[in-house]
Each structure stands twice: as structure tokens, then as C-alpha cells.
Design an enzyme around this catalytic site. Sequence first.
Site, PDB file in Angstrom:
ATOM      1  N   GLY A   1     -26.477 -22.711 -26.044  1.00  0.00           N
ATOM      2  CA  GLY A   1     -25.845 -24.009 -25.844  1.00  0.00           C
ATOM      3  C   GLY A   1     -25.901 -24.835 -27.110  1.00  0.00           C
ATOM      4  N   SER A   2     -25.849 -26.137 -26.944  1.00  0.00           N
ATOM      5  CA  SER A   2     -25.780 -27.026 -28.101  1.00  0.00           C
ATOM      6  C   SER A   2     -27.141 -27.188 -28.764  1.00  0.00           C
ATOM      7  CB  SER A   2     -25.260 -28.402 -27.675  1.00  0.00           C
ATOM      8  OG  SER A   2     -26.239 -29.086 -26.902  1.00  0.00           O
TER       9      SER A   2
ATOM     10  N   TRP B   1     -21.055 -21.986 -20.220  1.00  0.00           N
ATOM     11  CA  TRP B   1     -19.848 -21.739 -19.442  1.00  0.00           C
ATOM     12  C   TRP B   1     -18.779 -20.968 -20.195  1.00  0.00           C
ATOM     13  CZ3 TRP B   1     -16.076 -23.723 -22.349  1.00  0.00           C
ATOM     14  CH2 TRP B   1     -16.360 -24.849 -23.134  1.00  0.00           C
TER      15      TRP B   1
ATOM     16  N   GLU C   1     -29.849 -19.654 -29.050  1.00  0.00           N
ATOM     17  CA  GLU C   1     -28.595 -19.468 -29.773  1.00  0.00           C
ATOM     18  C   GLU C   1     -27.825 -20.769 -29.607  1.00  0.00           C
ATOM     19  OE1 GLU C   1     -24.790 -19.300 -30.014  1.00  0.00           O
ATOM     20  OE2 GLU C   1     -24.877 -17.726 -28.491  1.00  0.00           O
ATOM     21  N   LEU C   2     -27.793 -21.555 -30.689  1.00  0.00           N
ATOM     22  CA  LEU C   2     -27.308 -22.933 -30.607  1.00  0.00           C
ATOM     23  C   LEU C   2     -25.980 -23.093 -31.349  1.00  0.00           C
ATOM     24  CD1 LEU C   2     -30.804 -24.620 -31.125  1.00  0.00           C
ATOM     25  CD2 LEU C   2     -29.717 -23.900 -28.989  1.00  0.00           C
TER      26      LEU C   2
ATOM     27  N   GLU D   1     -18.959 -29.171 -35.110  1.00  0.00           N
ATOM     28  CA  GLU D   1     -18.169 -28.123 -34.488  1.00  0.00           C
ATOM     29  C   GLU D   1     -17.134 -28.732 -33.532  1.00  0.00           C
ATOM     30  OE1 GLU D   1     -19.388 -23.925 -32.332  1.00  0.00           O
ATOM     31  OE2 GLU D   1     -20.622 -25.697 -31.971  1.00  0.00           O
TER      32      GLU D   1
ATOM     33  N   CYS E   1     -18.856 -19.971 -29.754  1.00  0.00           N
ATOM     34  CA  CYS E   1     -19.817 -20.487 -30.725  1.00  0.00           C
ATOM     35  C   CYS E   1     -19.620 -19.901 -32.115  1.00  0.00           C
ATOM     36  CB  CYS E   1     -21.246 -20.226 -30.239  1.00  0.00           C
ATOM     37  SG  CYS E   1     -21.539 -18.498 -29.824  1.00  0.00           S
TER      38      CYS E   1
END
Length: 517
Positions: free
Chosen positions: A268-269, A187, A290-291, A420, A324
Site C-alpha cells: 500500500g501507500s 485493491w 511494499e510501498l 505518484e 505500483c
Amino acid sequence: MVAAGNENPQFVATETFKYMPKGVVKQGRAELPLHYPALLRSDAYVNGQWVQAKSGKTQKVFNKATLEEIGTVPTQTATDTEAAIDAAYDALPAWSKRTPKERHDLLYKLYHKINEHVDDLAHIIVAENGKTLPDAQSEVAYSNSFVEWFAEEALRAYGTTVPAPNPAVRNIVIKQPIGVAGLLAPWNFPLAMITRKLAPALAAGCTGVIKAPCEAPLSALALAQLIDEVGFPKGVVNVLIAERGEDEQAMGRTLCESPKIRTISFTGSTRVGKILAEQSASTLKKLSMELGGNAPFIVFEDANLDLAVNSLLQCKFRCAGETCVSANRVFLADKIFDEFAEKLVAKASEFKVGYGMDKGVTMGPLNNEMGKKKIEEHIHKVKQAGGDVLLGGQAGEGLFFEPTVVKAPAGKHMPTDDEETFGPLAVLYRFSSEEEVIQRANNVNVGLAGYFFSQDVGRCFRVGEALQVGMVGINTGMISQNTIPFGGVKESGFGREGGPTGIDEFLVEKTLVFSGL
């Protein structure tokens, strides 16, 4: 320099609504005025048709600043997902046989369509995501840069010829689309994170099933409207939405376990990425992930401090810190710690927090309540450990939170040491030597981005090579571009988006061996 609570001038009365701390956040139903109202959709997009959930379930979408309802969208589940997968699977043979030039031309038509509606797309992003209008306009431009880039890359998916040891043999290696792609978007960049995945998939000759973020789904549906108008064949692009919880989990599981989906691209996570990897194991899908990150931002004693401060403001507080690659741990050399902290607090105190459409506002609200609670928890733990709040630290009404700067106590564990924040919280740490700060910067399980500031050329190479991250900003806090690979190492994931190799995530190599020549 603790924030002055309810008298903090950061929380301003904007032109349309009054916000924190004395204002009342407006409630109710609000229209989202657009030059081209067709972009505001209330249906999912499957097989070239606008559809509701088979269950009839819907969910509301809210303006993150005013908490007013701005739209209603379906909440779909496994059955809807299977229908979209079937549509993409059926469309794959014809789409994959289109020439690269044909795919290039359609993508370029989409590029020009997006350019026609920059303002409307930006307004949708401001409303459903919360970022300011300049940030949203930048996101639309960034989003479209991937459409342009991969339109050109469609023409450059070159094969090779490989000399054989046998004089009667010729080897040719070609690249072909891997198949149907499951594209799961977050999001925080509700348009850019979709085009960064979809454009290379389409350029490669793949079809796609997009899982739009339920927190901000309207941008994905607006993109689908433009895709439909451009004339992409039905089934080539499909957009689904599922409400957070069981429906969303069922959708993700269906995409991962379906044998018709051959690759999953997820942003996302790390926690969710691991779940998706497990669910994809039964069909041995190709994965691109892509975390999460925990980016170090290092300022050495020889740095240009003004440049470093301004870069940190961009890197940390852009989009309310919900990116991120935001700086999460700010390491400052002992000699410049106090001067840097003073400059940072002075600059950060100039931020104006409010509705992103209002003039002069430089930071909008957070996207959701969970993010707000996480920031409050991190600040509370820093205080418990003896840290000092130099600026901010206060939550406001709704989803607002003021820019916050804290000084970490020496020798104490901070939540940001290994977690994070994903919000407007900058934590300042001291360090004494290059070796020490590299060790501390690398002492995490993730490695997406890192930043450092120095005017020593030798140090720039040493530190740049030593940081265990996928991307390094040297004397800059802004690294994202369509022309370079984006991705991380360790538990920040694998695979790359953008750049010359971004299309390879959606291609497979096939070797043709000719004999008897």
C-alpha cells in the site's frame, strides 16, 4: 494535440452500456453471471466458517464501470479481527507440524482449483476492480504462479550445518515458521497481492489473517471458497473485510498490536506503511512492506524508439495506470523527445476506454473517486506551470478517465516530480545527459521500480547499477515475475515477495549447538 473533448473517439459506445461522455452510467443492482456461482460470497471467512460481522454491519460492492451493485459483504472491526487472530493462533501448532510435502500437496490442489475457475475469477476482478478482461485474466495467471512457485519452495526451506572451531561441537541451523501472519492487501491486484503473500506464508508453515481490500473484496472471498474446498484445516486461512475509515483503522491496529501476530506483510501507500510500522513497534513484529513508488522511465538517444513506446504503453496505461510499478516520470533525451512524443500520442490515441468485459476495450475505469480527483489535480498543476497537454486530460462519467500525455515545462516543479499519480497520466520530461537523468531519477524519497532503454551495453550496466530502486527493467516495461524478488528501497519499503527468498519473510532461523561429541 489537445483531446477533442466530447467528440474524443476514445470514449466508445460498448456492446452493453454507453459510457462517456454522452452516455449515462447505469445504476441499480446487477447480477454477476458466473459458471460457478459459489465463488461469489457475501460472508467473511473465519476459522473455516462463513460469518457476518459481529456488529451486523455490511457494505456494498459496486461494478467500477457501471456503478451497479454486485454484492454485499460484512464490514468488520476489532472484535472480529481478534476472533480471526485467535483462530489462526490455535491452528498454528498443528499446521506448522505438517511436513513440507503435505503443505506442498495442499497448495498444488489449490493451484489446480484456481486453474479450473480462471474465467470466473477474471470476471469478478473486472467487475470489482475495473480492469479489462485480458488484464484480469493475466492477473489470475500471475496470482496462481505464486501458488505453484511456493508449493515447490515449501520443499526447499533448507537448513545448514556450520563447522565449529571446537572439534567436540556440531552446529546445525534450521528454519521454522515465524508464526501467525497478518496479510494486508491492496485493491489494485485484488487476487495477486493476496496469493503473493499467502502462498509463501502457508508454504513456510504459518497461518494467516488476510485483510481484504474493501474496494475489491470479492476476489479474496472467492479464493477463500476455493481454499475451503481444497481442505485446508480450519483457522489456517482467515479473510476479513473492513469498510474504509474507523473500522479499517481498528482492524489494522488490532493486527499490528496483537502479540499473537508475529509478522505483518503490507502492500500500500508509504503513509499507511509508516503508521503500521509504528503500531507494530510495541511487539517488535517482523515487517515486510511494499510501498509507494515514483518510477522513472528513461529513453536514451540510442534506444529502439518503437520498443520504448510500446513498452511505455504497457507500463503506464495497463490497469489504467493503477499499479505500483507504473512509469510515472518519463525522461526523454533531447534528440529523440519530439519523435518519441509524436509516436506515443499516436499510439495512445488508439486506446478504447469502456467496460472491461466489452470487446475491443483496452482500458477500464479507475477504482475510486479519490484516484480520479488526484489525476485532475496533477493535470491542473501541470497546466498552471506552463505544461502542454498533448493528449487527453478529460474525465468522463463515473470513474472513467482518458489516457493522458502531457509535456512538462523546463525548470518548473511538477507534482509528479515527487508524487505518484496512480492513474493514466504520462508526464514527459527532457534531459541532456546520462549523469543529469540519473540524478533526477534518484531525487525522490522512494525507490520501487525504474526503467530505461538503451542499446549501449556499458550504459545498461552503469544506469542499472546507479538507479536507486529495488527493480530495474532494461529495454522492457514489464518486470513482475513469480521467480524473482519484488520490492523496493528507501521509502518504498523493505522485504521481498516472490523469488527464492520470498519464503524467508515467513521463516526464522534457529541454531542447534551439539556438544560433547
